[in-house]
Scaffold this motif. Structure first.
Motif, PDB file in Angstrom:
ATOM      1  N   TYR A  35      63.610  23.504  24.418  1.00 40.68           N
ATOM      2  CA  TYR A  35      62.964  22.382  25.102  1.00 40.68           C
ATOM      3  C   TYR A  35      63.928  21.705  26.077  1.00 40.68           C
ATOM      4  O   TYR A  35      63.544  21.333  27.191  1.00 40.68           O
ATOM      5  CB  TYR A  35      62.415  21.362  24.109  1.00 40.68           C
ATOM      6  CG  TYR A  35      61.730  20.214  24.795  1.00 40.68           C
ATOM      7  CD1 TYR A  35      60.444  20.367  25.304  1.00 40.68           C
ATOM      8  CD2 TYR A  35      62.378  19.004  24.970  1.00 40.68           C
ATOM      9  CE1 TYR A  35      59.812  19.323  25.958  1.00 40.68           C
ATOM     10  CE2 TYR A  35      61.751  17.952  25.630  1.00 40.68           C
ATOM     11  CZ  TYR A  35      60.474  18.116  26.121  1.00 40.68           C
ATOM     12  OH  TYR A  35      59.859  17.091  26.778  1.00 40.68           O
ATOM     13  N   GLY A  39      62.088  21.842  29.402  1.00 43.58           N
ATOM     14  CA  GLY A  39      61.464  20.538  29.613  1.00 43.58           C
ATOM     15  C   GLY A  39      59.949  20.501  29.505  1.00 43.58           C
ATOM     16  O   GLY A  39      59.324  19.523  29.897  1.00 43.58           O
ATOM     17  N   ASP A  40      59.345  21.553  28.975  1.00 43.66           N
ATOM     18  CA  ASP A  40      57.891  21.614  28.833  1.00 43.66           C
ATOM     19  C   ASP A  40      57.562  22.026  27.404  1.00 43.66           C
ATOM     20  O   ASP A  40      57.982  23.100  26.959  1.00 43.66           O
ATOM     21  CB  ASP A  40      57.316  22.614  29.836  1.00 43.66           C
ATOM     22  CG  ASP A  40      55.818  22.770  29.691  1.00 43.66           C
ATOM     23  OD1 ASP A  40      55.391  23.678  28.933  1.00 43.66           O
ATOM     24  OD2 ASP A  40      55.080  21.996  30.329  1.00 43.66           O
ATOM     25  N   ARG A  41      56.823  21.180  26.711  1.00 44.40           N
ATOM     26  CA  ARG A  41      56.538  21.403  25.291  1.00 44.40           C
ATOM     27  C   ARG A  41      55.817  22.728  25.049  1.00 44.40           C
ATOM     28  O   ARG A  41      56.189  23.489  24.156  1.00 44.40           O
ATOM     29  CB  ARG A  41      55.720  20.242  24.750  1.00 44.40           C
ATOM     30  CG  ARG A  41      55.420  20.336  23.283  1.00 44.40           C
ATOM     31  CD  ARG A  41      54.747  19.084  22.767  1.00 44.40           C
ATOM     32  NE  ARG A  41      53.481  18.814  23.402  1.00 44.40           N
ATOM     33  CZ  ARG A  41      52.295  19.218  22.916  1.00 44.40           C
ATOM     34  NH1 ARG A  41      52.250  19.918  21.809  1.00 44.40           N
ATOM     35  NH2 ARG A  41      51.183  18.916  23.548  1.00 44.40           N
ATOM     36  N   HIS A  42      54.794  23.007  25.820  1.00 43.25           N
ATOM     37  CA  HIS A  42      54.009  24.229  25.602  1.00 43.25           C
ATOM     38  C   HIS A  42      54.824  25.485  25.909  1.00 43.25           C
ATOM     39  O   HIS A  42      54.771  26.464  25.163  1.00 43.25           O
ATOM     40  CB  HIS A  42      52.728  24.198  26.432  1.00 43.25           C
ATOM     41  CG  HIS A  42      51.813  23.088  26.042  1.00 43.25           C
ATOM     42  ND1 HIS A  42      51.171  23.056  24.822  1.00 43.25           N
ATOM     43  CD2 HIS A  42      51.449  21.962  26.694  1.00 43.25           C
ATOM     44  CE1 HIS A  42      50.447  21.950  24.742  1.00 43.25           C
ATOM     45  NE2 HIS A  42      50.601  21.268  25.864  1.00 43.25           N
ATOM     46  N   ARG A  43      55.563  25.431  26.980  1.00 42.09           N
ATOM     47  CA  ARG A  43      56.420  26.578  27.337  1.00 42.09           C
ATOM     48  C   ARG A  43      57.487  26.784  26.266  1.00 42.09           C
ATOM     49  O   ARG A  43      57.788  27.912  25.881  1.00 42.09           O
ATOM     50  CB  ARG A  43      57.064  26.344  28.713  1.00 42.09           C
ATOM     51  CG  ARG A  43      57.948  27.455  29.171  1.00 42.09           C
ATOM     52  CD  ARG A  43      57.147  28.660  29.641  1.00 42.09           C
ATOM     53  NE  ARG A  43      58.059  29.667  30.147  1.00 42.09           N
ATOM     54  CZ  ARG A  43      58.029  30.929  29.778  1.00 42.09           C
ATOM     55  NH1 ARG A  43      57.116  31.355  28.948  1.00 42.09           N
ATOM     56  NH2 ARG A  43      58.886  31.788  30.259  1.00 42.09           N
TER      57      ARG A  43
END
Length: 75
Positions: A35, A39-43
């Motif tokens: 993360y 910086g992207d939760r889903h990714r």
């Protein structure tokens, strides 16, 4: 309760339940690391799954079971 080193050795012999326990113990660590990078939760969630799939396929490459967490973060 088994140590990480014992679980790694068992997983290297094909013990899926040992690997699942390693996943339970390290998921938060791996997620946090990824993360911070993306910086992207889903990714990050997708990449965590990919990292553990790669780790399962490559667990035999761990030469020093005590360094499993470091090895995992490099996957």
């Amino acid at each position: 309760m088994s140590s990480d080193e014992e679980l790694v050795r068992s997983a290297q012999r094909g013990d899926r339940s040992a690997f699942e326990e390693l996943v339970r113990r390290t998921t938060r660590l791996v997620y946090a690391r990824i993360y911070l990078e993306v910086g992207d939760r889903h990714r990050a969630e997708d990449l965590v799954q990919e990292a553990f799939m790669t780790a399962w396929r490559s667990i035999g490459q761990v030469t020093e079971p005590s360094g499993f967490r470091s090895w995992l973060l490099a996957v």
